[in-house]
Design an enzyme around this catalytic site. Structure first.
Site, short mmCIF file in Angstrom:
data_model
loop_
_atom_site.label_atom_id
_atom_site.label_comp_id
_atom_site.label_asym_id
_atom_site.label_seq_id
_atom_site.Cartn_x
_atom_site.Cartn_y
_atom_site.Cartn_z
N SER A 141 0.85 -1.19 0.00
CA SER A 141 0.00 0.00 0.00
C SER A 141 0.88 1.24 0.00
O SER A 141 1.60 1.47 -0.96
CB SER A 141 -0.95 -0.03 1.21
N THR A 142 0.88 2.02 1.08
CA THR A 142 1.64 3.27 1.12
C THR A 142 3.13 3.01 0.91
O THR A 142 3.74 2.22 1.61
CB THR A 142 1.45 3.95 2.49
N HIS B 24 -2.75 -1.02 -3.28
CA HIS B 24 -3.89 -0.13 -3.03
C HIS B 24 -3.73 1.10 -3.92
O HIS B 24 -2.82 1.90 -3.74
CB HIS B 24 -3.93 0.31 -1.56
N MET C 123 0.05 1.07 5.20
CA MET C 123 -0.73 1.30 6.41
C MET C 123 -1.72 0.16 6.63
O MET C 123 -2.13 -0.51 5.69
CB MET C 123 -1.50 2.62 6.30
N ASP D 7 -4.08 -5.00 6.03
CA ASP D 7 -4.56 -5.78 4.90
C ASP D 7 -3.49 -6.80 4.48
O ASP D 7 -2.33 -6.44 4.33
CB ASP D 7 -4.89 -4.85 3.72
#
Length: 360
Positions: free
Chosen positions: A182-183, A209, A302, A305
Site C-alpha cells: 500500500s503506502t 492499493h 498502512m 490488509d
C-alpha cells in the site's frame, strides 16, 4: 511533539481548508502554507517540517519540480495531492519518480463520501508519513533500476533473518509469487520487480492499493522498467511464468482454476471490503488454489490488509515474507504479519527481489 506539516498549494481556499483539518488533529501542527513550488523549496530548508503536502499544478514552480529540488537539497517526506484522472495518474507517478512517498486525491470526496472519514484518513496518512523518520530513502527515483542504497538507519543483524539464513526452498516448491502493498508500494514494487530476470519461472500477482484510473499507467510503467512482463489484470487472464498481473484499482482480483488452467477473476467488491483491491481477498484465493505452493510477500503500507490472507496461506504450508521496518515508508502491513507470527523471513527492501530470484 506533533508532526510538523508544510502545505503547498496555489489555492488559498485549499490551504485554509487543509490547515483547519490538520490542526484539528492534536498529533499534527501546520507550520507553514505557501502558494508555489519555489516557496516550498525555501520553506522546507527554513522550517524543516516533518512532512510536506504538495499540489502538482502550480505557478512559478510545479509540484514535481519542487519535489525533485527538495529531495536533492533537504530530503523530506512528501505527500502529493492528485486528481483521479489518466493525466493525474501520470503526473502522480512522475511525482513518485521525483521522490514523493505517497499521494491522495485532491477531492476529499474521492477519499470517502463521509466527510469525517475523509478527514480521518487524511490525518492518519499525514501522521503516518511524517512520524516515520525513515520515510525518505536514498533509493529514489522510481524509474531507476540501479541497486538501491540502504537507509541510513542502523539495524542489528540479529533483528531479522537475512536471505542466507533462511531455509532453502525445495526446487519446484513454489508455483506462484503473490505481493501485497500500500503506502510506499509503487517504489517498493519497482525495487523488487526490477531484480527479477526475464526468464523468471513463476507467475506473479500484485496487489497495490491504488485507484482504478492509476493502475493501467502504473502497470505500463513497471512493464517498461522490468525484464519480466507486467500488465493490469483483465478478467480471465491466465497465469504464466514471467508474467506479473496487477490487480485493477477499485476491483477485487481472485484466482480461479478450471480444466487445468489457472486464471484471474476480476470482481466487484462486496460490502465491508474496505480495500479495493484487497490483499486479503487475493491471498485467500491463493491459499485455496495453491496450498503450500506459494510465496507471499507483504511490503510497506498502512493498516493490516494481507494478514488474514497470509494466515490462511501459512496454515496451508505456504511461505510468508515481510519487509523490514527500517526500509518501510509505513510499517503497518508488514508489522501486522510479524506481530501475528506469520513471517518466515523479515527482509530489507533492497534484498527481497534477489531473495525471490534465488528461491524459486
Amino acid at each position: 511533539m506533533p508532526v510538523r506539516v508544510l502545505i503547498v498549494d496555489d489555492s488559498g481556499f485549499f490551504r485554509r481548508r487543509l490547515t483547519e483539518m490538520l490542526n484539528a488533529d492534536p498529533r499534527l501542527e501546520v507550520v507553514g502554507a505557501v502558494a508555489d513550488g519555489a516557496q516550498a523549496v525555501e520553506q522546507v530548508a527554513k522550517l524543516r517540517p516533518d512532512v510536506v503536502t504538495m499540489d502538482i499544478e502550480m505557478p512559478v514552480m510545479d509540484g514535481i519540480t519542487a519535489t525533485r529540488r527538495i529531495m536533492t537539497v533537504t530530503p523530506t517526506p512528501i505527500l502529493m495531492f492528485s486528481s483521479l484522472t489518466t493525466d493525474g495518474a501520470k503526473a502522480t507517478l512522475d511525482a513518485l519518480d521525483a521522490g514523493a512517498v505517497d499521494y491522495l486525491p485532491k477531492k476529499f470526496e474521492d477519499i470517502s463520501r463521509d466527510q469525517d472519514e475523509a478527514k480521518r484518513q487524511l490525518c492518519e496518512r499525514v501522521y503516518a508519513i511524517g512520524s516515520n523518520k525513515r520515510a525518505v530513502h536514498p533509493q529514489r527515483p522510481l524509474s531507476t533500476t540501479a541497486a538501491p542504497t540502504r537507509p541510513a538507519v542502523a539495524v542489528a543483524a540479529a533483528a531479522r533473518p537475512v536471505p542466507s539464513a533462511m531455509p532453502a526452498a525445495r526446487r519446484g516448491q513454489y508455483r506462484l509469487v503473490a505481493i501485497g502493498t500500500s503506502t510506499g508500494g509503487p517504489v517498493a514494487l519497482q525495487q523488487v520487480l526490477t531484480k527479477l530476470p526475464g526468464n523468471f519461472p513463476l507467475p506473479l500477482v500484485l496487489i497495490q492499493h491504488m485507484p482504478g484510473s492509476f493502475t493501467p499507467a502504473f502497470a505500463q510503467r513497471l512493464n517498461q522498467l522490468c525484464a519480466i512482463e507486467v500488465r493490469e489484470a483483465k478478467d480471465g487472464d491466465e497465469l504464466k511464468p514471467g508474467l506479473a498481473l496487477l490487480a485493477p484499482g477499485g476491483k477485487q482480483m481472485v484466482l480461479d482454476q478450471r480444466a487445468g488452467r489457472t486464471t484471474v477473476r476480476i470482481t466487484e467488491s462486496e460490502p465491508g471490503q474496505n480495500y479495493k483491491p484487497s490483499v486479503d481477498v487475493t491471498f485467500t484465493s491463493v491459499a485455496r488454489i495453491f496450498p503450500g505452493q506459494a510465496l507471499a510477500v507483504v511490503l510497506t503500507g498502512m493498516g493490516a490488509d494481507g494478514r488474514e490472507g497470509a494466515r490462511l496461506m501459512k496454515q496451508g504450508g505456504s511461505t510468508v515474507w515481510a519487509q523490514d521496518e527500517a526500509s518501510c515508508v509505513v510499517y503497518g502491513m508488514p508489522a501486522a504479519i510479524v506481530e501475528a507470527g506469520l513471517a518466515d523471513a523479515v527482509l530489507p527492501l533492497s534484498e527481497i527481489g534477489t531473495a525471490i530470484s534465488q528461491r524459486v
